[in-house]
Design a protein around this motif. Structure first.
Motif, short mmCIF file in Angstrom:
data_model
loop_
_atom_site.label_atom_id
_atom_site.label_comp_id
_atom_site.label_asym_id
_atom_site.label_seq_id
_atom_site.Cartn_x
_atom_site.Cartn_y
_atom_site.Cartn_z
N LEU A 11 0.86 -1.19 0.00
CA LEU A 11 0.00 0.00 0.00
C LEU A 11 0.89 1.24 0.00
N VAL A 12 0.70 2.09 -1.00
CA VAL A 12 1.46 3.35 -1.10
C VAL A 12 0.49 4.50 -1.04
N THR A 13 0.61 5.36 -0.04
CA THR A 13 -0.25 6.53 0.05
C THR A 13 0.42 7.71 -0.66
N GLY A 14 -0.40 8.68 -1.07
CA GLY A 14 0.15 9.80 -1.81
C GLY A 14 0.79 9.34 -3.10
N ALA A 15 0.14 8.37 -3.77
CA ALA A 15 0.75 7.70 -4.91
C ALA A 15 0.49 8.39 -6.24
N SER A 16 -0.24 9.48 -6.24
CA SER A 16 -0.65 10.09 -7.51
C SER A 16 0.37 11.05 -8.09
N ILE A 17 1.48 11.28 -7.38
CA ILE A 17 2.45 12.27 -7.85
C ILE A 17 3.76 12.11 -7.07
N GLY A 18 4.84 12.61 -7.64
CA GLY A 18 6.10 12.75 -6.92
C GLY A 18 6.72 11.45 -6.43
N ILE A 19 7.20 11.47 -5.20
CA ILE A 19 7.87 10.31 -4.61
C ILE A 19 6.94 9.12 -4.53
N GLY A 20 5.67 9.36 -4.25
CA GLY A 20 4.70 8.27 -4.18
C GLY A 20 4.55 7.57 -5.52
N GLU A 21 4.49 8.35 -6.59
CA GLU A 21 4.39 7.78 -7.93
C GLU A 21 5.64 6.96 -8.26
N SER A 22 6.80 7.50 -8.00
CA SER A 22 8.05 6.79 -8.27
C SER A 22 8.13 5.48 -7.48
N THR A 23 7.69 5.53 -6.24
CA THR A 23 7.71 4.34 -5.38
C THR A 23 6.75 3.29 -5.90
N ALA A 24 5.55 3.71 -6.28
CA ALA A 24 4.56 2.78 -6.81
C ALA A 24 5.08 2.10 -8.07
N LEU A 25 5.67 2.86 -8.97
CA LEU A 25 6.17 2.31 -10.23
C LEU A 25 7.29 1.29 -9.99
N LEU A 26 8.17 1.57 -9.05
CA LEU A 26 9.26 0.64 -8.78
C LEU A 26 8.73 -0.66 -8.16
N PHE A 27 7.80 -0.54 -7.22
CA PHE A 27 7.21 -1.76 -6.66
C PHE A 27 6.50 -2.56 -7.74
N ALA A 28 5.83 -1.87 -8.67
CA ALA A 28 5.15 -2.55 -9.77
C ALA A 28 6.14 -3.31 -10.64
N LYS A 29 7.28 -2.70 -10.93
CA LYS A 29 8.32 -3.37 -11.73
C LYS A 29 8.82 -4.63 -11.04
N LEU A 30 8.75 -4.64 -9.72
CA LEU A 30 9.24 -5.77 -8.95
C LEU A 30 8.14 -6.78 -8.63
N GLY A 31 6.98 -6.60 -9.27
CA GLY A 31 5.93 -7.61 -9.20
C GLY A 31 4.91 -7.47 -8.09
N ALA A 32 4.94 -6.38 -7.34
CA ALA A 32 4.03 -6.23 -6.21
C ALA A 32 2.58 -6.06 -6.65
N LYS A 33 1.68 -6.50 -5.79
CA LYS A 33 0.26 -6.19 -5.92
C LYS A 33 0.03 -4.88 -5.16
N LEU A 34 -0.46 -3.87 -5.85
CA LEU A 34 -0.46 -2.53 -5.29
C LEU A 34 -1.84 -2.02 -4.91
N SER A 35 -1.89 -1.39 -3.76
CA SER A 35 -3.02 -0.56 -3.38
C SER A 35 -2.50 0.87 -3.36
N LEU A 36 -3.06 1.72 -4.22
CA LEU A 36 -2.56 3.09 -4.38
C LEU A 36 -3.61 4.08 -3.92
N VAL A 37 -3.18 5.06 -3.13
CA VAL A 37 -4.11 6.03 -2.56
C VAL A 37 -3.69 7.44 -2.94
N GLY A 38 -4.66 8.26 -3.32
CA GLY A 38 -4.39 9.66 -3.63
C GLY A 38 -5.68 10.44 -3.64
N ARG A 39 -5.55 11.76 -3.65
CA ARG A 39 -6.74 12.61 -3.67
C ARG A 39 -7.14 13.04 -5.07
#
Length: 269
Positions: A11-39
């Motif tokens: 679960l990555v919060t603040g995933a719609s921009i910036g560091i959150g987006e970069s973190t979500a993308l890297l976890f996705a590349k590594l095969g994670a199942k993602l829950s992404l939260v943003g406003r």
């Protein structure tokens, strides 16, 4: 070094921009199942689509304000209902401001920052900690170097990040016997839209600000989102299995400096 988060729920919060987006993308590349939260629904949807393209795993996108109890409860419930587990919680969502004790006209700025940056993190962690105990998972809180360094103009934000740093240490101690690790990653000067949002400066002025800031970085370069994301992923991985209660700084050796003339100017204001 092989990092693999296949079948891990992150679960990555603040995933719609910036560091959150970069973190979500890297976890996705590594095969994670993602829950992404943003406003921002549009931005969040775009990030989710980019994540899905990495390994074909469709993220769960949750539009929520983590400064509200309703948003926090929605996030925790939908994540666990959808995935039935949680392995990594990345508390990244935050707001900032430029304020000093002499320029703060009311308490709204303070309350807005603490509502999301501290209370939201506390509440979401409280609700999801039992699931992390079940999986022997871990938590990565995204703080900032302003949580330990003194900088005029960063009053509520710096206080909030200092609180988050200590929250990490306290919760790490509590959850360690349960097999759950809790750590902080503190970015230094990082090229994102965060500063532009809170200051309203133009892109030209922002680039000038970054260039000036880089002169205080011994390694000569400001961070980008991927620099922070790579550390988050490493800390969340089994390669850091005995790392807990730690604040990892990613800043190129950034040095806060203040001249005597600055002090004289501020003293007379």
């Amino acid at each position: 070094m092989n990092l693999d988060f296949t079948n891990k729920v992150v679960l990555v919060t603040g995933a719609s921009i910036g560091i959150g987006e970069s973190t979500a993308l890297l976890f996705a590349k590594l095969g994670a199942k993602l829950s992404l939260v943003g406003r921002n629904e549009a931005n969040l949807g775009a990030v989710a689509a980019k994540c899905e393209k990495q390994k074909g795993v469709k993220p769960l996108a949750i539009v929520a304000d983590l400064g509200t109890d309703e948003g926090v409860e929605k996030t925790a419930k939908q994540t666990l209902d959808h995935f039935k587990r949680l392995d990594v919680l990345v508390n990244n969502a935050a707001v900032g401001c430029r304020a000093t004790i002499l320029t703060t006209e009311d308490m709204k700025v303070f309350d807005d920052v603490f509502r999301i940056d501290v209370r939201g993190v506390y509440n979401l962690t409280r609700l999801l900690a039992p699931a992390l105990v079940e999986t022997k998972g871990n938590i990565v809180n995204i703080s900032s170097i302003v949580g330990t360094a003194v900088s005029v103009g960063a009053l509520p934000y710096g206080m909030a990040k200092a609180a988050l740093d200590h929250f990490t240490r306290l919760v790490a101690l509590e959850l360690a016997p349960k097999g759950v690790r809790v750590n902080t990653v503190s970015p230094g000067l990082t090229e994102t839209n965060f500063v532009k949002r809170i200051t309203g400066i133009s892109e030209t002025k922002y680039q000038e600000w970054l260039e000036g800031g880089s002169t205080h970085i011994p390694m000569g370069q400001v961070c980008v989102g991927d620099d922070i994301a790579r550390m988050v992923v490493f800390i969340a991985s089994e390669h850091s299995r005995l790392v807990t209660g730690t604040n990892v700084v990613v800043d190129g050796g950034f040095q806060f400096t203040i001249s005597s003339s600055d002090l004289d100017t501020r003293k007379n204001k």
